[in-house]
Write an enzyme that holds these catalytic residues in place. Structure first.
Site, mmCIF file in Angstrom:
data_model
loop_
_atom_site.group_PDB
_atom_site.id
_atom_site.type_symbol
_atom_site.label_atom_id
_atom_site.label_comp_id
_atom_site.label_asym_id
_atom_site.label_seq_id
_atom_site.Cartn_x
_atom_site.Cartn_y
_atom_site.Cartn_z
ATOM 1 N N ASP A 120 1.081 -1.031 -0.123
ATOM 2 C CA ASP A 120 0.016 -0.152 -0.255
ATOM 3 C C ASP A 120 0.876 1.361 -0.058
ATOM 4 O OD1 ASP A 120 -1.851 -2.044 0.284
ATOM 5 O OD2 ASP A 120 -3.001 -0.960 2.027
ATOM 6 N N LYS A 122 -6.731 2.985 -2.770
ATOM 7 C CA LYS A 122 -7.307 2.873 -1.096
ATOM 8 C C LYS A 122 -7.391 4.462 -0.945
ATOM 9 C CE LYS A 122 -5.022 1.864 2.994
ATOM 10 N NZ LYS A 122 -3.843 1.374 3.893
ATOM 11 N N LYS A 180 -10.115 -0.246 -2.047
ATOM 12 C CA LYS A 180 -9.856 -0.557 -0.521
ATOM 13 C C LYS A 180 -10.466 0.680 0.373
ATOM 14 C CE LYS A 180 -6.717 -1.558 3.208
ATOM 15 N NZ LYS A 180 -5.137 -1.986 3.610
#
Length: 248
Positions: free
Chosen positions: A89, A151, A180
């Site tokens: 990430d 995300k 996400k």
């Protein structure tokens, strides 16, 4: 609905200890979560703890501001994969995005993706710092960079995920990228709303239970409230009868 496989069980606090990571991994295994998400220094420990199970290890890169050099992000990502990270990430260079230096943002992401190859890459937008047009532009850059997920948040800014932002992202990327939702999601009902809005993964530091457990807890609260109401009603009835007797 059992959402355990949607959960990236997260612990990114600067005061996190090795014992905290042990407990995180144990809870992730007990709840059958998809992954744990930890700072890159703890990847080797998490990998060792989870090597015999199905829970994956996710780590953050360029965290939490995304303002370090691309070379730094590339090195950190590469080392994390060597150490056993299954997913990465990374934080987008938000300052460059807001400067409209889109080429630099694209190159930053693309170089990390190129370095880690088939390892899934999620790009953190930090939606609380972006307006609608900036979120859309960031999504378009992520599509061009051929990342795997967008995300919403680091959890370290003004606020976390919002349903509005997830819907904007979903409308922009359609089925081109996964989403996400992360930041401020702490219970089953909230997580389900994000999944319904288009999220494919939920980042949370809470041990969100399955639908069955959540409903059991809700039913238990309702039953307790019912009992308390019934008891109060009985007491009120007794007081009325007592007063009527006294007045005769």
């Amino acid at each position: 609905m059992n959402i355990s496989k949607y959960i990236d069980y997260t612990l990114l606090e600067p005061t996190t200890t090795e014992r905290d990571i042990v407990e995180l991994c144990q809870k992730a295994e007990q709840n059958n979560f998809y992954s744990v998400c930890v700072n890159s220094a703890f990847v080797p420990l998490a990998r060792k703890l989870l090597e015999k199970g199905d829970v994956k290890v996710c780590t953050v890169i360029g965290f939490p501001f995304g303002a370090m050099s691309t070379k730094s992000k590339v090195f950190e990502a590469e080392q994390a994969v060597i150490d056993g990270a299954d997913e990465i990430d990374m934080v987008m260079g938000i300052g460059f995005l807001k400067s409209r230096n889109y080429n630099t943002v694209l190159q930053d992401i693309s170089q990390v993706k190129s370095t880690i190859g088939t390892t899934p890459l999620k790009v953190i937008l930090e939606i609380s710092e972006l307006n609608k047009n900036e979120i859309i532009r960031a999504c378009e850059i992520c599509l061009d960079a051929k990342v795997d997920f967008i995300k919403t948040s680091t959890g370290f800014s003004k606020s976390g995920a919002t349903l509005t932002a997830v819907k904007i992202i979903k409308k922009t990327v359609r089925d081109g990228l996964k989403i996400k939702a992360s930041g401020g999601i702490g219970d089953y009902e909230t997580a389900l709303k994000y999944i319904d809005a288009g999220a494919d993964r939920i980042g949370t530091s809470s041990t969100i239970k399955s639908a069955t457990n959540a409903h059991q807890a809700r039913n238990a609260r309702l039953f307790k409230k019912y009992i308390e109401t019934a008891e109060n009603s009985k007491l009120e009835t007794k007081d009325v009868l007592k007063n009527q007797t006294a007045n005769r």
